[in-house]
Write a protein that holds these residues in place. Structure first.
Motif, PDB file in Angstrom:
ATOM      1  N   ASP A 175      48.002  36.428  39.803  1.00 14.94           N
ATOM      2  CA  ASP A 175      47.138  37.422  40.435  1.00 14.94           C
ATOM      3  C   ASP A 175      46.105  36.726  41.318  1.00 14.94           C
ATOM      4  O   ASP A 175      45.756  35.562  41.074  1.00 14.94           O
ATOM      5  CB  ASP A 175      46.424  38.277  39.381  1.00 14.94           C
ATOM      6  N   HIS A 185      44.768  40.151  34.475  1.00 14.86           N
ATOM      7  CA  HIS A 185      45.912  40.689  35.219  1.00 14.86           C
ATOM      8  C   HIS A 185      47.109  39.742  35.168  1.00 14.86           C
ATOM      9  O   HIS A 185      48.249  40.178  34.975  1.00 14.86           O
ATOM     10  CB  HIS A 185      45.521  40.960  36.681  1.00 14.86           C
ATOM     11  N   HIS A 232      42.469  37.786  43.843  1.00 12.42           N
ATOM     12  CA  HIS A 232      41.561  38.770  44.417  1.00 12.42           C
ATOM     13  C   HIS A 232      40.573  38.080  45.346  1.00 12.42           C
ATOM     14  O   HIS A 232      40.217  36.913  45.152  1.00 12.42           O
ATOM     15  CB  HIS A 232      40.785  39.532  43.328  1.00 12.42           C
TER      16      HIS A 232
HETATM   17 MG    MG Z   1      44.751  42.084  40.050  1.00  7.09          MG
END
Ligand code: MG
Length: 161
Positions: free
Chosen positions: A10, A44, A12
């Protein structure tokens, strides 16, 4: 007995005005990950690793970011739900190992608290929970401070076929 391995990733963007939350721990920093939920990359990536091992798709399939129910969601709750789905599928989580890649803030001082959170959320022994933190030495989006990434693997076994 069937043995399964799952992988998760993941990333971000890091922006001003967002709390920096990693593994359910709030770390003081001037920026935080942007996302629909709390954008906890570690939770995540781990959730995707667990779902992947069970061939249950990914986090977005179960908790779509278009669903207002998951707006600002505590991702540790989502991770907990994924671990429960695995258990309900007859899988036992053996261990997880994750690597977080970010230039700043320093993650190392918070690793014990993060591991403690994950141990409780995943309901496994703390010796089976590993989290590491790296930088990418100034290279790319994790190196220039614009983003944070996490990679995770999970091993599970199922006694019934
Ligand atoms: Mg995420």
């Amino acid at each position: 007995m069937s043995f399964r391995v799952g992988h998760g990733f993941d990333a971000h963007r890091l922006v001003e005005g967002r709390p920096f939350i990693l593994g359910g721990v709030r770390i003081p920093f001037e920026r935080g990950p942007l996302g629909h939920s709390d954008a906890d990359v570690l939770a995540h990536a781990l959730a995707d690793a667990i779902l992947g091992a069970c061939s249950l798709g990914d986090l977005g399939r179960h908790f779509p970011d278009t669903d207002p129910r998951w707006k600002d969601a505590d991702s540790m709750h989502l991770l907990e739900a994924c671990a429960r789905m695995a258990r309900e599928g007859g899988y036992q989580l053996l261990n997880v190992d994750a690597t977080v890649v970010v230039e700043a803030p320093k993650i190392a001082p918070h690793l014990d608290a993060i591991r403690e959170n994950l141990t409780r959320t995943l309901r496994i022994d703390s010796s089976a929970v590993s989290v590491k933190a790296k930088t990418s030495e100034g290279m790319g989006y994790t190196g220039d401070g614009s983003g944070i990434a996490a990679y995770a693997v999970a091993a599970l076994e199922r006694s019934r076929p």
